[in-house]
Motif scaffolding. Sequence first.
Motif, PDB file in Angstrom:
ATOM      1  N   TYR A 207       0.893  -1.246  -0.060  1.00 52.31           N
ATOM      2  CA  TYR A 207       0.012  -0.076  -0.058  1.00 52.31           C
ATOM      3  C   TYR A 207       0.832   1.161   0.044  1.00 52.31           C
ATOM      4  CZ  TYR A 207      -3.258   3.435   2.567  1.00 52.31           C
ATOM      5  OH  TYR A 207      -3.975   4.606   2.564  1.00 52.31           O
ATOM      6  N   PHE A 208       0.687   2.045  -0.936  1.00 51.17           N
ATOM      7  CA  PHE A 208       1.354   3.496  -1.279  1.00 51.17           C
ATOM      8  C   PHE A 208       3.008   3.018  -1.051  1.00 51.17           C
ATOM      9  CE2 PHE A 208      -2.545   5.124  -0.816  1.00 51.17           C
ATOM     10  CZ  PHE A 208      -2.536   6.526  -0.826  1.00 51.17           C
TER      11      PHE A 208
ATOM     12  N   GLU B 123      -8.566  -4.356   1.347  1.00 51.97           N
ATOM     13  CA  GLU B 123      -9.386  -3.413   0.460  1.00 51.97           C
ATOM     14  C   GLU B 123      -9.204  -2.172   0.057  1.00 51.97           C
ATOM     15  OE1 GLU B 123     -11.813  -4.491   4.046  1.00 51.97           O
ATOM     16  OE2 GLU B 123     -10.109  -5.431   3.310  1.00 51.97           O
ATOM     17  N   ALA B 124      -8.473  -1.618   0.971  1.00 55.25           N
ATOM     18  CA  ALA B 124      -7.683  -0.350   0.607  1.00 55.25           C
ATOM     19  C   ALA B 124      -6.947  -0.367  -0.614  1.00 55.25           C
ATOM     20  CB  ALA B 124      -7.234   0.430   1.772  1.00 55.25           C
TER      21      ALA B 124
ATOM     22  N   ASP C 196      -7.933   3.674   6.543  1.00 53.77           N
ATOM     23  CA  ASP C 196      -7.525   2.214   5.627  1.00 53.77           C
ATOM     24  C   ASP C 196      -6.858   1.289   6.320  1.00 53.77           C
ATOM     25  OD1 ASP C 196      -8.591   3.637   3.688  1.00 53.77           O
ATOM     26  OD2 ASP C 196      -6.724   4.437   2.808  1.00 53.77           O
ATOM     27  N   TYR C 197      -6.718   1.381   7.885  1.00 55.43           N
ATOM     28  CA  TYR C 197      -6.054   0.711   8.730  1.00 55.43           C
ATOM     29  C   TYR C 197      -6.989  -0.287   9.722  1.00 55.43           C
ATOM     30  CZ  TYR C 197      -1.413   2.213   7.075  1.00 55.43           C
ATOM     31  OH  TYR C 197      -0.238   2.492   6.274  1.00 55.43           O
ATOM     32  N   ASP C 198      -6.618  -1.344  10.015  1.00 53.84           N
ATOM     33  CA  ASP C 198      -7.157  -2.010  11.193  1.00 53.84           C
ATOM     34  C   ASP C 198      -6.312  -1.700  12.389  1.00 53.84           C
ATOM     35  OD1 ASP C 198      -9.434  -3.486   9.977  1.00 53.84           O
ATOM     36  OD2 ASP C 198      -8.179  -5.066   9.122  1.00 53.84           O
ATOM     37  N   ILE C 199      -6.983  -1.354  13.376  1.00 53.18           N
ATOM     38  CA  ILE C 199      -6.364  -0.782  14.370  1.00 53.18           C
ATOM     39  C   ILE C 199      -6.639  -1.525  15.604  1.00 53.18           C
ATOM     40  CG2 ILE C 199      -5.941   1.161  15.978  1.00 53.18           C
ATOM     41  CD1 ILE C 199      -6.106   3.047  13.424  1.00 53.18           C
ATOM     42  N   LYS C 200      -5.615  -2.083  16.364  1.00 46.86           N
ATOM     43  CA  LYS C 200      -6.032  -2.898  17.608  1.00 46.86           C
ATOM     44  C   LYS C 200      -5.164  -2.167  18.821  1.00 46.86           C
ATOM     45  CE  LYS C 200      -6.504  -7.315  15.519  1.00 46.86           C
ATOM     46  NZ  LYS C 200      -6.005  -8.628  15.224  1.00 46.86           N
ATOM     47  N   TYR C 201      -5.891  -1.807  19.872  1.00 46.47           N
ATOM     48  CA  TYR C 201      -5.582  -1.095  20.863  1.00 46.47           C
ATOM     49  C   TYR C 201      -5.079  -2.012  21.990  1.00 46.47           C
ATOM     50  CZ  TYR C 201      -7.550   3.223  18.745  1.00 46.47           C
ATOM     51  OH  TYR C 201      -7.732   3.958  18.005  1.00 46.47           O
ATOM     52  N   ARG C 202      -4.380  -1.741  22.825  1.00 50.98           N
ATOM     53  CA  ARG C 202      -3.755  -2.537  24.033  1.00 50.98           C
ATOM     54  C   ARG C 202      -4.744  -2.795  24.992  1.00 50.98           C
ATOM     55  NH1 ARG C 202       1.480  -3.675  23.829  1.00 50.98           N
ATOM     56  NH2 ARG C 202       2.810  -2.428  22.522  1.00 50.98           N
TER      57      ARG C 202
ATOM     58  N   ILE D 150      -6.519   0.969  -4.683  1.00 54.88           N
ATOM     59  CA  ILE D 150      -5.482   1.766  -5.108  1.00 54.88           C
ATOM     60  C   ILE D 150      -4.706   0.916  -6.295  1.00 54.88           C
ATOM     61  CG2 ILE D 150      -3.141   2.448  -4.522  1.00 54.88           C
ATOM     62  CD1 ILE D 150      -3.755   3.072  -1.768  1.00 54.88           C
ATOM     63  N   TYR D 151      -4.882  -0.454  -6.388  1.00 54.73           N
ATOM     64  CA  TYR D 151      -4.238  -1.024  -7.526  1.00 54.73           C
ATOM     65  C   TYR D 151      -5.304  -0.975  -8.541  1.00 54.73           C
ATOM     66  CZ  TYR D 151       0.071  -3.218  -5.348  1.00 54.73           C
ATOM     67  OH  TYR D 151       1.145  -3.249  -4.641  1.00 54.73           O
TER      68      TYR D 151
END
Length: 291
Positions: free
Chosen positions: A169-170, A226-227, A282-288, A231-232
């Motif tokens: 990605y990018f 998916e993001a 565009d990111y899957d973010i997981k917190y502590r 782009i592609y």
Amino acid sequence: KGAESDPGHRQYKFTEQDKKKFREDPAYHLDFRKRIEAEINGLFGMYRQGSDLSNLFRKVITDEMHRRMGPGHDELKSFIVPKWAPGCRRISPGDGYLEALVKPNVETIFSGIKKVTPEGLLTDDGVEHKCDILVCATGFQVAFKPAFKVINAEGKSIHDDWGDSVNLYFGVSAPRFPNYFTIVGPGATWSNGTLLPSIETTIEYSVKCMRKMQHETIKSMAVKQEALDEIYAHFDEFHKSTVWQEECRSWFKDGKVKNRIYLWPGPTIHFLKSMKEPRYEDYDIKYRYKN
């Protein structure tokens, strides 16, 4: 400036007076840098297939190659002048290369190499060319995949995940590989502008992601597939009309003649603006912590 004094040597050597002016006048230095960037970005139209600028560059470069090789040498000119538009491959050769090929003490061999022998090289036409030194200088391979192993939580390496293609990605983040950032990888501005600003901006992008992780107690960030797919899809549509999709083999296409073109779909300035701020959606973010 170098071309003005000697058309065969285009590199300009800055004088001590030039350097003094840069040191003592920061505004002049900044303006000088901006004008260089503007000139390079303004030439992006040459990469549009069939454009006036592309056709102009083809003529200018072809004429210059013929000038450097001089009168005659028709077989060499037919062999070495590309059939595709300028920019399909990295624009070369450098100063002195063509001139060296037409030296009286140089023999140019057009047949392919079949094998290396104890005495030299055996070409496809069955002729053995004896030599004392063999220099391997046919190009280089871009490390689309890292030389070291990168393994995600599922136990899969990037080599296994990507297979024979690229999935970045990018040019900076890989799906399913959280907290993994690269610098101007496949999909960045390798050929369509100056690279240094892209390197700086990509590093700034990665640092912004790291700071967000530190300040918000984030455990991991992994870009969504998916993001990247979106782009592609834009890459593929955009490059249908660029010179990079012509019949040349280049490392922009992973060393293939026909392949997805891993170049940013626009000039460097467009890449810099697109990379200025991370799109955290565009990111899957997981917190502590759950709270």
